[in-house]
Design an enzyme around this catalytic site. Sequence first.
Site, mmCIF file in Angstrom:
data_model
loop_
_atom_site.group_PDB
_atom_site.id
_atom_site.type_symbol
_atom_site.label_atom_id
_atom_site.label_comp_id
_atom_site.label_asym_id
_atom_site.label_seq_id
_atom_site.Cartn_x
_atom_site.Cartn_y
_atom_site.Cartn_z
ATOM 1 N N GLY A 59 4.479 54.316 25.430
ATOM 2 C CA GLY A 59 6.379 54.285 26.195
ATOM 3 C C GLY A 59 7.812 54.375 26.197
ATOM 4 O O GLY A 59 8.292 53.817 26.105
ATOM 5 N N GLY A 60 7.654 55.576 25.378
ATOM 6 C CA GLY A 60 9.130 55.954 24.693
ATOM 7 C C GLY A 60 9.464 57.203 25.271
ATOM 8 O O GLY A 60 9.401 57.119 26.654
ATOM 9 N N HIS A 99 11.190 69.606 9.520
ATOM 10 C CA HIS A 99 12.059 67.883 9.638
ATOM 11 C C HIS A 99 12.318 67.837 8.333
ATOM 12 O O HIS A 99 13.439 67.643 7.240
ATOM 13 C CB HIS A 99 11.583 67.229 10.205
ATOM 14 C CG HIS A 99 12.042 67.789 11.854
ATOM 15 N ND1 HIS A 99 11.007 67.416 13.504
ATOM 16 C CD2 HIS A 99 12.913 67.875 12.725
ATOM 17 C CE1 HIS A 99 11.724 67.453 13.666
ATOM 18 N NE2 HIS A 99 13.173 68.487 13.563
HETATM 19 P P1 NAI Z 1 9.435 57.891 21.153
HETATM 20 O O1 NAI Z 1 9.949 56.608 19.399
HETATM 21 O O2 NAI Z 1 10.005 57.534 22.327
HETATM 22 O O3 NAI Z 1 8.193 56.449 21.708
HETATM 23 C C1 NAI Z 1 7.414 56.251 20.656
HETATM 24 C C2 NAI Z 1 6.202 55.412 21.582
HETATM 25 O O4 NAI Z 1 4.813 55.582 20.476
HETATM 26 C C3 NAI Z 1 6.406 53.988 21.892
HETATM 27 O O5 NAI Z 1 7.778 53.813 22.188
HETATM 28 C C4 NAI Z 1 5.097 53.366 21.780
HETATM 29 O O6 NAI Z 1 5.085 53.039 23.184
HETATM 30 C C5 NAI Z 1 4.611 54.175 20.797
HETATM 31 N N1 NAI Z 1 4.204 53.876 19.843
HETATM 32 C C6 NAI Z 1 5.027 53.876 18.329
HETATM 33 N N2 NAI Z 1 4.273 53.874 17.805
HETATM 34 C C7 NAI Z 1 3.029 52.933 17.677
HETATM 35 C C8 NAI Z 1 2.272 52.039 17.437
HETATM 36 N N3 NAI Z 1 2.635 51.532 15.789
HETATM 37 N N4 NAI Z 1 1.042 51.910 17.937
HETATM 38 C C9 NAI Z 1 1.102 52.266 18.804
HETATM 39 N N5 NAI Z 1 1.671 53.030 20.041
HETATM 40 C C10 NAI Z 1 3.438 53.456 19.437
HETATM 41 O O7 NAI Z 1 8.729 59.046 20.732
HETATM 42 P P2 NAI Z 1 9.327 60.307 21.469
HETATM 43 O O8 NAI Z 1 10.916 60.587 21.816
HETATM 44 O O9 NAI Z 1 8.361 59.724 23.239
HETATM 45 O O10 NAI Z 1 7.624 61.307 21.501
HETATM 46 C C11 NAI Z 1 6.908 61.188 21.594
HETATM 47 C C12 NAI Z 1 6.209 62.222 20.213
HETATM 48 O O11 NAI Z 1 7.424 63.947 20.654
HETATM 49 C C13 NAI Z 1 6.551 62.932 18.865
HETATM 50 O O12 NAI Z 1 5.907 62.625 17.989
HETATM 51 C C14 NAI Z 1 8.069 63.242 18.928
HETATM 52 O O13 NAI Z 1 7.945 63.241 17.050
HETATM 53 C C15 NAI Z 1 7.632 64.320 19.468
HETATM 54 N N6 NAI Z 1 8.576 64.668 20.097
HETATM 55 C C16 NAI Z 1 10.147 64.507 20.684
HETATM 56 C C17 NAI Z 1 10.998 64.610 21.012
HETATM 57 C C18 NAI Z 1 12.353 64.318 22.100
HETATM 58 O O14 NAI Z 1 12.904 64.624 22.389
HETATM 59 N N7 NAI Z 1 11.672 62.894 21.972
HETATM 60 C C19 NAI Z 1 11.199 66.042 21.182
HETATM 61 C C20 NAI Z 1 10.211 67.211 20.025
HETATM 62 C C21 NAI Z 1 9.522 65.848 19.901
#
Ligand code: NAI
Length: 415
Positions: free
Chosen positions: A19-20, A214
């Site tokens: 949900g991120g 990173h």
């Molecule tokens: P985020 O940090 O916004 O979302 C993470 C989501 O994962 C949380 O909202 C939650 O729903 C879930 N989560 C986190 N820890 C958890 C746990 N222990 N158990 C269950 N659910 C859990 O991450 P985001 O930004 O959506 O990124 C997703 C992936 O994409 C990551 O691997 C990030 O490194 C990668 N990424 C993100 C970018 C960006 O601009 N947002 C750019 C490039 C890569």
Amino acid sequence: MCPDKGRHRRPQRLCICGGGNGAHVLAPLAAGDPDWDVWIYAPFGDEADRLTEGIGRHGGLTVDTPSGPVSGAPHGVDRRAKVAAAGAGLVALVAPAFAHGDLLSAVAPHIRGNAWVGALPARGGFEFQAPALLSGKPDVTLFGLQTLPWACRIGTYGESARVLGIKDRVGVAAWPAQRAPAVAARLRRLLGLMVYPMHSMLELTLANVGQIIHPGIFYGLLHDAGDPHWAAEDVPLFYQGLTPAVADLLAEMSAEVQCLRRALEQEFRSRVRLDHVLTLKEWLLDTYSTTVADGTTLAQAFRTNSAYAGLRMPVRSGPDGEWLPDYGSRYLTEDVPYGLVVTRAIAGLAGVRTPVIDEVIIGTSRWTGAEYLVDNELIGRDIARTRVPSLYGIQDLDSLVQAVVGGATRPAVSS
Ligand code: NAI
């Protein structure tokens, strides 16, 4: 193949796990595709409630993209996998790699036997972990994207997000490996961007440049900085602050990955294709062809990439109002155990030395309090919280290649 239904058919369920930021982008994009009945599985904290409230208030999710806003509402949001993932034909993990295991274990019993299950992005070692957790579903297709296609941030939780940048093209690998072209074609339509097939998930693991960029920049900027703390305006620029010395460190890490690539290609010849494992500079110039102003050196390519402009070192606030490095950042907690350590483990199986990668693993582990490398071996107390192949019963290179690249048979892995 299961999700490739014609538009006249009933839509299949797409279960977005997480949900991120990324989930806030994927959900409205996918909701506009009549092939998919979109659900969000959000078990983390109170995210399911906040998503449901926000979507109800706003009438859906809206994502601002460079080509204009896109709105759409998922069919449902739930914190229970048995509801959100029931009968899913496509599962998209949009969450950090350290959450993949829990998410996969939860959805596995509820998805279709021939579902496609993938991670956006995969990071390293998804190809070892996922088959082990989905061993009860022998017909599942696994896939992983090389990176999240978007640089994105949530605007208002449950309502809106903003895409800051879109990659020109993104690679996808599959398991079984030969299914990558079909997955790429399907994702191209869903995501609306150029998704190209990679040869195998081994190639994906080694081509993961986040594992170099990173932890490498973090370590390069701070390893001899003493006890760093900054006023808000002095927090270092993460990419634009790259010095020639840090660029050299990154280039050496990249060179070690290239040594591993060559060793694997020599050993396995045409059976292991690693063409997409680019050097860091090649990757940067390829991915950011339109935003890098000066690509003459690696340092200049980072410093002049407008897509990185203004991005600072991850920080947390200190007791006296100053800013301290955030060693809990995903740049270390995701990219080391689910990136660099996995690559280091494969290098160990291949007999390729990686002294610079080792230095970065050991140096950054001191900051995070984790222990992976001890006496040159991956036997530290936190190794179970990585995705090294030995955790899944893979002890030598032949077994690894057979498991990841070899034919259509399921690899013999154990969890
Ligand atoms: P985020 O940090 O916004 O979302 C993470 C989501 O994962 C949380 O909202 C939650 O729903 C879930 N989560 C986190 N820890 C958890 C746990 N222990 N158990 C269950 N659910 C859990 O991450 P985001 O930004 O959506 O990124 C997703 C992936 O994409 C990551 O691997 C990030 O490194 C990668 N990424 C993100 C970018 C960006 O601009 N947002 C750019 C490039 C890569």
